[in-house]
Design a protein around this motif. Sequence first.
Motif, PDB file in Angstrom:
ATOM      1  N   MET A  45       0.828  -1.202   0.000  1.00 59.47           N
ATOM      2  CA  MET A  45       0.000   0.000   0.000  1.00 59.47           C
ATOM      3  C   MET A  45       0.866   1.257   0.000  1.00 59.47           C
ATOM      4  O   MET A  45       0.606   2.216  -0.742  1.00 59.47           O
ATOM      5  CB  MET A  45      -0.924  -0.017   1.227  1.00 59.47           C
ATOM      6  N   SER A  46       1.900   1.278   0.826  1.00 59.88           N
ATOM      7  CA  SER A  46       2.779   2.451   0.893  1.00 59.88           C
ATOM      8  C   SER A  46       3.509   2.678  -0.426  1.00 59.88           C
ATOM      9  O   SER A  46       3.599   3.816  -0.914  1.00 59.88           O
ATOM     10  CB  SER A  46       3.792   2.286   2.027  1.00 59.88           C
ATOM     11  N   LEU A  47       4.026   1.610  -1.022  1.00 56.62           N
ATOM     12  CA  LEU A  47       4.761   1.740  -2.284  1.00 56.62           C
ATOM     13  C   LEU A  47       3.850   2.145  -3.440  1.00 56.62           C
ATOM     14  O   LEU A  47       4.314   2.750  -4.409  1.00 56.62           O
ATOM     15  CB  LEU A  47       5.463   0.418  -2.611  1.00 56.62           C
ATOM     16  N   SER A  48       2.563   1.840  -3.348  1.00 56.05           N
ATOM     17  CA  SER A  48       1.626   2.197  -4.420  1.00 56.05           C
ATOM     18  C   SER A  48       1.424   3.702  -4.538  1.00 56.05           C
ATOM     19  O   SER A  48       1.232   4.229  -5.627  1.00 56.05           O
ATOM     20  CB  SER A  48       0.264   1.529  -4.185  1.00 56.05           C
ATOM     21  N   THR A  49       1.448   4.386  -3.410  1.00 57.62           N
ATOM     22  CA  THR A  49       1.199   5.828  -3.420  1.00 57.62           C
ATOM     23  C   THR A  49       2.473   6.664  -3.396  1.00 57.62           C
ATOM     24  O   THR A  49       2.444   7.845  -3.751  1.00 57.62           O
ATOM     25  CB  THR A  49       0.338   6.229  -2.204  1.00 57.62           C
ATOM     26  N   LEU A  50       3.587   6.074  -2.967  1.00 57.98           N
ATOM     27  CA  LEU A  50       4.822   6.832  -2.742  1.00 57.98           C
ATOM     28  C   LEU A  50       5.298   7.639  -3.958  1.00 57.98           C
ATOM     29  O   LEU A  50       5.610   8.828  -3.820  1.00 57.98           O
ATOM     30  CB  LEU A  50       5.919   5.886  -2.246  1.00 57.98           C
ATOM     31  N   PRO A  51       5.378   7.065  -5.182  1.00 57.80           N
ATOM     32  CA  PRO A  51       5.957   7.838  -6.306  1.00 57.80           C
ATOM     33  C   PRO A  51       5.214   9.135  -6.598  1.00 57.80           C
ATOM     34  O   PRO A  51       5.847  10.176  -6.797  1.00 57.80           O
ATOM     35  CB  PRO A  51       5.861   6.853  -7.487  1.00 57.80           C
ATOM     36  N   THR A  52       3.879   9.091  -6.618  1.00 61.02           N
ATOM     37  CA  THR A  52       3.135  10.294  -6.994  1.00 61.02           C
ATOM     38  C   THR A  52       3.034  11.290  -5.839  1.00 61.02           C
ATOM     39  O   THR A  52       3.073  12.499  -6.057  1.00 61.02           O
ATOM     40  CB  THR A  52       1.724   9.925  -7.482  1.00 61.02           C
ATOM     41  N   VAL A  53       2.903  10.798  -4.606  1.00 59.26           N
ATOM     42  CA  VAL A  53       2.784  11.706  -3.461  1.00 59.26           C
ATOM     43  C   VAL A  53       4.080  12.488  -3.270  1.00 59.26           C
ATOM     44  O   VAL A  53       4.075  13.727  -3.199  1.00 59.26           O
ATOM     45  CB  VAL A  53       2.426  10.925  -2.174  1.00 59.26           C
ATOM     46  N   LEU A  54       5.214  11.801  -3.205  1.00 54.81           N
ATOM     47  CA  LEU A  54       6.480  12.499  -3.023  1.00 54.81           C
ATOM     48  C   LEU A  54       6.869  13.271  -4.277  1.00 54.81           C
ATOM     49  O   LEU A  54       7.484  14.343  -4.186  1.00 54.81           O
ATOM     50  CB  LEU A  54       7.580  11.507  -2.639  1.00 54.81           C
ATOM     51  N   GLY A  55       6.502  12.754  -5.442  1.00 52.43           N
ATOM     52  CA  GLY A  55       6.770  13.492  -6.682  1.00 52.43           C
ATOM     53  C   GLY A  55       6.041  14.822  -6.709  1.00 52.43           C
ATOM     54  O   GLY A  55       6.587  15.844  -7.141  1.00 52.43           O
TER      55      GLY A  55
END
Length: 311
Positions: free
Chosen positions: A75-85
């Motif tokens: 779940m964390s890895l699914s959102t990480l790229p766009t949120v931190l991007g």
Amino acid sequence: MVGFNSTSFHPATFQLTGFPGQEAAYHWIAVPFVVLYVTAMAGNCLVLCIVWADRRLHQPMYLFLCMLSVNDLGMSLSTLPTVLGTFLFHFTDIAFDACLAQMAFIHFFSHMESAILVAMAFDRLVAICNPLRYAAILTHPRIVRIGLAVVVRNFSVMFPVPFLIKRLPFCRSNALSHTYCLHPDVMKLACADISVNNIYGLFAVLFVFGVDLSLISISYVVIVTTIFNIASGRERLKALNTCVSHVCAVLIYFIPMITVSVIHRYGRNTPHVVHALMSTFYLFVPPVLNPIIYTIKTKEIRKCILKMFSR
């Protein structure tokens, strides 16, 4: 407005939205998200390493906890790229197909968490109501089959969702409401009848969350009934204490999830910041709190952590 594919009317990209009007403070807003991600990754990896290293913990309760930790990492890895991007680098565009892939992963892991919590409720049910046959009922092969059943069920439910979105034409705004892609958010941008998407989304919610929450509730009715039939007050307290971690995990998952579902469907006049905060709590807080709760409330894991750091 970005360009559209002339044959299928799919946008080349979607526009992700963080906190409108706060763009200048995005680097500061990124700080709590980085803390949440680091805590979630470290906590869940620590739980997995401890259970893997200590053969005494290769028991049903801890194996289900490992499933929960793996799911929380997903779940964390699914959102990480766009949120931190979005918050660190102001990258607010996401390709159409990448958005569909992220949407599928987020909903898949979200539904998986619900099913894993059901499996953990069944584990507590057997441990309290039939402790003498606990090891005979929850054997390792049976746990593997439960895990496979969880994956197959949730994959089957989520598999049609990207295709239901892909058949829709998009000829309006391409701006999403969050820094990640969710099915209710994407389908609202379509300029066609979305009744099928709405009906299937409602079916998925009722079939997955409705059934799972009912099974967990029934399990705890039986558990509480069994506990109050125990003569010794000390044994009652001990039995209840083994369920505290799981009850906390259920509450921090289902309460925000139900709130987000209600707001998405009926809270059209709710301020955007409320949508953003509730969705953030729903997706980011359970992966952070689950390993903390189980570490605090589970003596064996706590002992292993203390032993590891004492070395």
